[in-house]
Design a protein around this motif. Structure first.
Motif, PDB file in Angstrom:
ATOM      1  N   PRO A 132       0.840  -1.203   0.000  1.00 13.94           N
ATOM      2  CA  PRO A 132       0.000   0.000   0.000  1.00 13.94           C
ATOM      3  C   PRO A 132       0.872   1.249   0.000  1.00 13.94           C
ATOM      4  CG  PRO A 132      -0.783  -1.578   1.616  1.00 13.94           C
ATOM      5  CD  PRO A 132       0.549  -2.090   1.120  1.00 13.94           C
ATOM      6  N   SER A 133       0.563   2.179  -0.900  1.00 14.82           N
ATOM      7  CA  SER A 133       1.397   3.363  -1.058  1.00 14.82           C
ATOM      8  C   SER A 133       0.603   4.657  -0.891  1.00 14.82           C
ATOM      9  CB  SER A 133       2.054   3.324  -2.443  1.00 14.82           C
ATOM     10  OG  SER A 133       2.865   4.420  -2.668  1.00 14.82           O
ATOM     11  N   PHE A 134      -0.551   4.763  -1.529  1.00 11.65           N
ATOM     12  CA  PHE A 134      -1.409   5.940  -1.460  1.00 11.65           C
ATOM     13  C   PHE A 134      -2.850   5.512  -1.238  1.00 11.65           C
ATOM     14  CE2 PHE A 134       2.144   7.923  -3.563  1.00 11.65           C
ATOM     15  CZ  PHE A 134       2.075   9.256  -3.200  1.00 11.65           C
ATOM     16  N   ALA A 135      -3.635   6.438  -0.719  1.00 10.30           N
ATOM     17  CA  ALA A 135      -5.082   6.252  -0.627  1.00 10.30           C
ATOM     18  C   ALA A 135      -5.751   7.415  -1.332  1.00 10.30           C
ATOM     19  CB  ALA A 135      -5.529   6.216   0.832  1.00 10.30           C
ATOM     20  N   THR A 136      -6.937   7.168  -1.852  1.00 10.84           N
ATOM     21  CA  THR A 136      -7.752   8.276  -2.337  1.00 10.84           C
ATOM     22  C   THR A 136      -8.808   8.536  -1.277  1.00 10.84           C
ATOM     23  OG1 THR A 136      -9.113   6.758  -3.657  1.00 10.84           O
ATOM     24  CG2 THR A 136      -7.395   7.987  -4.811  1.00 10.84           C
ATOM     25  N   VAL A 137      -9.063   9.822  -1.068  1.00 16.58           N
ATOM     26  CA  VAL A 137      -9.982  10.264  -0.030  1.00 16.58           C
ATOM     27  C   VAL A 137     -11.060  11.126  -0.678  1.00 16.58           C
ATOM     28  CG1 VAL A 137     -10.172  11.522   2.152  1.00 16.58           C
ATOM     29  CG2 VAL A 137      -8.065  10.281   1.609  1.00 16.58           C
ATOM     30  N   VAL A 138     -12.321  10.850  -0.362  1.00 16.55           N
ATOM     31  CA  VAL A 138     -13.423  11.654  -0.864  1.00 16.55           C
ATOM     32  C   VAL A 138     -13.506  12.913  -0.010  1.00 16.55           C
ATOM     33  CG1 VAL A 138     -15.908  11.756  -1.300  1.00 16.55           C
ATOM     34  CG2 VAL A 138     -14.690   9.589  -1.569  1.00 16.55           C
ATOM     35  N   VAL A 139     -13.399  14.082  -0.661  1.00 18.43           N
ATOM     36  CA  VAL A 139     -13.493  15.368   0.029  1.00 18.43           C
ATOM     37  C   VAL A 139     -14.480  16.256  -0.714  1.00 18.43           C
ATOM     38  CG1 VAL A 139     -11.127  15.256   0.930  1.00 18.43           C
ATOM     39  CG2 VAL A 139     -11.554  16.387  -1.251  1.00 18.43           C
ATOM     40  N   GLY A 140     -14.900  17.325  -0.074  1.00 18.12           N
ATOM     41  CA  GLY A 140     -15.764  18.308  -0.715  1.00 18.12           C
ATOM     42  C   GLY A 140     -17.208  18.208  -0.269  1.00 18.12           C
ATOM     43  N   LEU A 141     -17.989  19.131  -0.789  1.00 19.65           N
ATOM     44  CA  LEU A 141     -19.408  19.182  -0.484  1.00 19.65           C
ATOM     45  C   LEU A 141     -20.137  18.071  -1.227  1.00 19.65           C
ATOM     46  CD1 LEU A 141     -19.809  23.035  -0.833  1.00 19.65           C
ATOM     47  CD2 LEU A 141     -19.600  21.717   1.282  1.00 19.65           C
ATOM     48  N   PRO A 142     -21.326  17.678  -0.761  1.00 20.43           N
ATOM     49  CA  PRO A 142     -22.051  16.590  -1.422  1.00 20.43           C
ATOM     50  C   PRO A 142     -22.264  16.801  -2.922  1.00 20.43           C
ATOM     51  CG  PRO A 142     -23.062  17.075   0.683  1.00 20.43           C
ATOM     52  CD  PRO A 142     -22.005  18.120   0.464  1.00 20.43           C
ATOM     53  N   THR A 143     -22.395  18.027  -3.364  1.00 21.33           N
ATOM     54  CA  THR A 143     -22.613  18.274  -4.790  1.00 21.33           C
ATOM     55  C   THR A 143     -21.320  18.488  -5.562  1.00 21.33           C
ATOM     56  OG1 THR A 143     -22.891  20.625  -4.348  1.00 21.33           O
ATOM     57  CG2 THR A 143     -24.894  19.273  -4.388  1.00 21.33           C
ATOM     58  N   ARG A 144     -20.191  18.559  -4.862  1.00 22.81           N
ATOM     59  CA  ARG A 144     -18.900  18.827  -5.524  1.00 22.81           C
ATOM     60  C   ARG A 144     -17.800  17.927  -4.971  1.00 22.81           C
ATOM     61  NH1 ARG A 144     -18.166  24.785  -7.319  1.00 22.81           N
ATOM     62  NH2 ARG A 144     -16.338  23.696  -8.007  1.00 22.81           N
ATOM     63  N   ARG A 145     -18.068  16.664  -4.857  1.00 23.87           N
ATOM     64  CA  ARG A 145     -17.076  15.725  -4.311  1.00 23.87           C
ATOM     65  C   ARG A 145     -15.962  15.465  -5.322  1.00 23.87           C
ATOM     66  NH1 ARG A 145     -18.631  14.181   0.521  1.00 23.87           N
ATOM     67  NH2 ARG A 145     -20.818  13.883   0.989  1.00 23.87           N
TER      68      ARG A 145
END
Length: 118
Positions: free
Chosen positions: A38-51
């Motif tokens: 494992p090297s990187f993760a993707t993370v969900v960020v932002g407002l519900p309409t602009r994730r």
């Protein structure tokens, strides 16, 4: 380092920084194609309409019940290269991810990608 079999269970966990500030929700883990670690993760960020998805290194990360704590601050992670929630990181986008975190980037000997999604 983390066991590759465990990383599938991290999806949906909160991602927090060392000060316990919530960054977002873990979406996927990317492994280094040279080591299969494992090297990187993707993370969900932002407002519900602009994730969007941002990348964060897993070096120095710790896993707890329901969270993954990363070694980078919330502000650094939120400024990282990002992509849409339905997009795929193009090969030419990989160097920018490494550069953002001041990590060396070296593609495979035959020009292979460095990151693979798990």
């Amino acid at each position: 380092m983390f066991e590759a079999s465990d990383i599938r269970e991290w999806r949906g966990h909160e991602v927090i920084d060392s000060d316990r500030h919530k960054i977002g929700t873990l979406e996927s883990v990317y492994v280094d194609t040279a080591t299969d670690q494992p090297s990187f993760a993707t993370v969900v960020v932002g407002l519900p309409t602009r994730r969007r998805l941002v990348f964060v290194p897993l070096a120095g990360a710790t896993v707890g019940p329901g969270y993954v704590k990363v070694a980078h601050s919330k502000n650094v992670v939120k400024d990282a290269p990002s992509m849409g929630t339905d997009d795929v990181l193009p090969a030419e986008g990989e160097p920018a991810v490494f550069t953002h975190y001041e990590l060396p980037y070296q593609p495979g000997a035959g020009g292979e990608r460095r990151l693979a999604r798990r």
